[in-house]
Each structure stands twice: as C-alpha cells, then as structure tokens.
Design a protein around this motif. Structure first.
Motif, PDB file in Angstrom:
ATOM      1  N   ARG A 145       0.994  -1.058  -0.058  1.00 19.11           N
ATOM      2  CA  ARG A 145      -0.096   0.096   0.109  1.00 19.11           C
ATOM      3  C   ARG A 145       0.927   1.222  -0.041  1.00 19.11           C
ATOM      4  O   ARG A 145       0.235   2.612   0.054  1.00 19.11           O
ATOM      5  CB  ARG A 145      -0.886  -0.046   1.245  1.00 19.11           C
ATOM      6  CG  ARG A 145      -2.087  -1.148   1.195  1.00 19.11           C
ATOM      7  CD  ARG A 145      -2.555  -1.216   2.406  1.00 19.11           C
ATOM      8  NE  ARG A 145      -1.625  -1.639   3.423  1.00 19.11           N
ATOM      9  CZ  ARG A 145      -1.987  -1.798   4.658  1.00 19.11           C
ATOM     10  NH1 ARG A 145      -3.273  -1.630   5.138  1.00 19.11           N
ATOM     11  NH2 ARG A 145      -1.355  -2.248   5.651  1.00 19.11           N
ATOM     12  N   ALA A 146       2.081   1.235  -0.047  1.00 21.24           N
ATOM     13  CA  ALA A 146       2.947   2.393   0.083  1.00 21.24           C
ATOM     14  C   ALA A 146       4.024   1.963  -1.014  1.00 21.24           C
ATOM     15  O   ALA A 146       4.425   1.003  -1.392  1.00 21.24           O
ATOM     16  CB  ALA A 146       3.593   2.468   1.423  1.00 21.24           C
ATOM     17  N   THR A 147       4.885   3.070  -1.262  1.00 20.21           N
ATOM     18  CA  THR A 147       6.231   2.858  -2.009  1.00 20.21           C
ATOM     19  C   THR A 147       7.137   3.870  -1.326  1.00 20.21           C
ATOM     20  O   THR A 147       6.867   4.930  -0.997  1.00 20.21           O
ATOM     21  CB  THR A 147       5.927   3.653  -3.425  1.00 20.21           C
ATOM     22  OG1 THR A 147       4.774   2.698  -4.260  1.00 20.21           O
ATOM     23  CG2 THR A 147       7.118   3.372  -4.411  1.00 20.21           C
ATOM     24  N   VAL A 148       8.532   3.602  -1.373  1.00 16.13           N
ATOM     25  CA  VAL A 148       9.710   4.076  -0.968  1.00 16.13           C
ATOM     26  C   VAL A 148      10.454   4.569  -2.289  1.00 16.13           C
ATOM     27  O   VAL A 148      10.778   3.646  -3.062  1.00 16.13           O
ATOM     28  CB  VAL A 148      10.397   3.202   0.076  1.00 16.13           C
ATOM     29  CG1 VAL A 148      11.687   4.019   0.412  1.00 16.13           C
ATOM     30  CG2 VAL A 148       9.574   3.225   1.343  1.00 16.13           C
ATOM     31  N   VAL A 149      11.019   5.881  -2.355  1.00 19.20           N
ATOM     32  CA  VAL A 149      11.897   5.897  -3.460  1.00 19.20           C
ATOM     33  C   VAL A 149      13.301   6.303  -2.721  1.00 19.20           C
ATOM     34  O   VAL A 149      13.232   7.098  -1.666  1.00 19.20           O
ATOM     35  CB  VAL A 149      11.379   7.365  -4.123  1.00 19.20           C
ATOM     36  CG1 VAL A 149      12.487   7.906  -5.243  1.00 19.20           C
ATOM     37  CG2 VAL A 149       9.936   7.322  -4.774  1.00 19.20           C
ATOM     38  N   ILE A 150      14.275   5.695  -3.235  1.00 19.83           N
ATOM     39  CA  ILE A 150      15.698   5.601  -2.606  1.00 19.83           C
ATOM     40  C   ILE A 150      16.798   5.644  -3.775  1.00 19.83           C
ATOM     41  O   ILE A 150      16.417   5.360  -4.799  1.00 19.83           O
ATOM     42  CB  ILE A 150      15.641   4.393  -1.814  1.00 19.83           C
ATOM     43  CG1 ILE A 150      17.397   4.429  -1.050  1.00 19.83           C
ATOM     44  CG2 ILE A 150      15.876   3.190  -2.606  1.00 19.83           C
ATOM     45  CD1 ILE A 150      17.584   3.194  -0.041  1.00 19.83           C
ATOM     46  N   SER A 151      17.695   6.651  -3.432  1.00 20.61           N
ATOM     47  CA  SER A 151      18.724   6.794  -4.492  1.00 20.61           C
ATOM     48  C   SER A 151      19.469   5.251  -4.790  1.00 20.61           C
ATOM     49  O   SER A 151      19.407   4.409  -3.750  1.00 20.61           O
ATOM     50  CB  SER A 151      19.680   7.882  -4.161  1.00 20.61           C
ATOM     51  OG  SER A 151      20.703   7.311  -3.126  1.00 20.61           O
ATOM     52  N   ARG A 152      19.922   5.200  -5.850  1.00 19.92           N
ATOM     53  CA  ARG A 152      20.483   3.953  -6.123  1.00 19.92           C
ATOM     54  C   ARG A 152      21.710   3.641  -5.135  1.00 19.92           C
ATOM     55  O   ARG A 152      22.031   2.560  -4.905  1.00 19.92           O
ATOM     56  CB  ARG A 152      20.686   3.614  -7.558  1.00 19.92           C
ATOM     57  CG  ARG A 152      21.269   2.381  -7.887  1.00 19.92           C
ATOM     58  CD  ARG A 152      21.908   2.195  -9.385  1.00 19.92           C
ATOM     59  NE  ARG A 152      22.601   3.267  -9.700  1.00 19.92           N
ATOM     60  CZ  ARG A 152      23.830   3.674  -9.587  1.00 19.92           C
ATOM     61  NH1 ARG A 152      24.433   2.926  -8.771  1.00 19.92           N
ATOM     62  NH2 ARG A 152      24.572   4.720  -9.970  1.00 19.92           N
ATOM     63  N   PRO A 153      22.539   4.653  -5.121  1.00 23.54           N
ATOM     64  CA  PRO A 153      23.750   4.413  -4.014  1.00 23.54           C
ATOM     65  C   PRO A 153      23.172   4.004  -2.990  1.00 23.54           C
ATOM     66  O   PRO A 153      23.705   3.151  -2.309  1.00 23.54           O
ATOM     67  CB  PRO A 153      24.453   5.688  -4.187  1.00 23.54           C
ATOM     68  CG  PRO A 153      24.091   6.390  -5.653  1.00 23.54           C
ATOM     69  CD  PRO A 153      22.731   5.965  -5.845  1.00 23.54           C
TER      70      PRO A 153
END
Length: 91
Positions: A63-71
């Motif tokens: 029910r959710a999404t986290v955006v994270i930098s690739r590094p």
C-alpha cells in the motif's frame, strides 16, 4: 561467476517468501531482506537499474512506495548482508 540459463529464473513460492522474508506475495521487495538474518536469499536485479538515479520499492507493504537513491539502496544491500547481482533480465 554465476550464469543463468534463459527461462530458469522464477519467483520463490509463497511458502519460501514467508519462511525467508516473512512476507506474502504482493508485498515482497528488496526491503524484505532485512528479515533474512541468515542470508538465504540471493537477490537478482535487472542491470538497467544501474543507470537509474533512484529506485522505487514497496516497504514490505504493497500500500506504499519508498523512493531511494541507487547508491543508498546499494548501501542498504551491503548493510543487510545478502548477496546480490545485476543481470540481464530484459533486452
């Protein structure tokens, strides 16, 4: 070097997902590796992700999404301790 024969890579069964990641199908993401304290799971990632600045995954809840930098994602993978590799999944 690990080589896969085309057509042999599949998702784990729901029972294995529950056993090793503590997750149900639909909620599985690389963040589930935090539950695999004995490092049973080897993660395969599409090599095209290496060109992305950021990645998006469920935080073990669909029910959710986290955006994270690739590094930072790769830093997470090194901290959690499971093995992983980038492979050609798609052309």
């Amino acid at each position: 070097e690990r080589r896969l024969r085309q057509g042999k890579l599949t998702f784990a069964s729901p029972q294995r997902m529950e056993r090793y990641l503590g997750l149900e199908p639909g909620s599985v993401s690389p963040f589930g590796l935090i539950n695999d304290t004995e490092h049973h799971v080897h993660l395969f990632l599409d090599r095209h992700l290496q060109a992305c600045d950021s990645l998006s995954f469920h935080p073990n809840d669909c029910r959710a999404t986290v955006v994270i930098s690739r590094p930072e994602f790769e830093r997470y993978l090194s901290l959690v301790g499971n093995t992983y590799e980038y492979i050609d999944l798609y052309d």
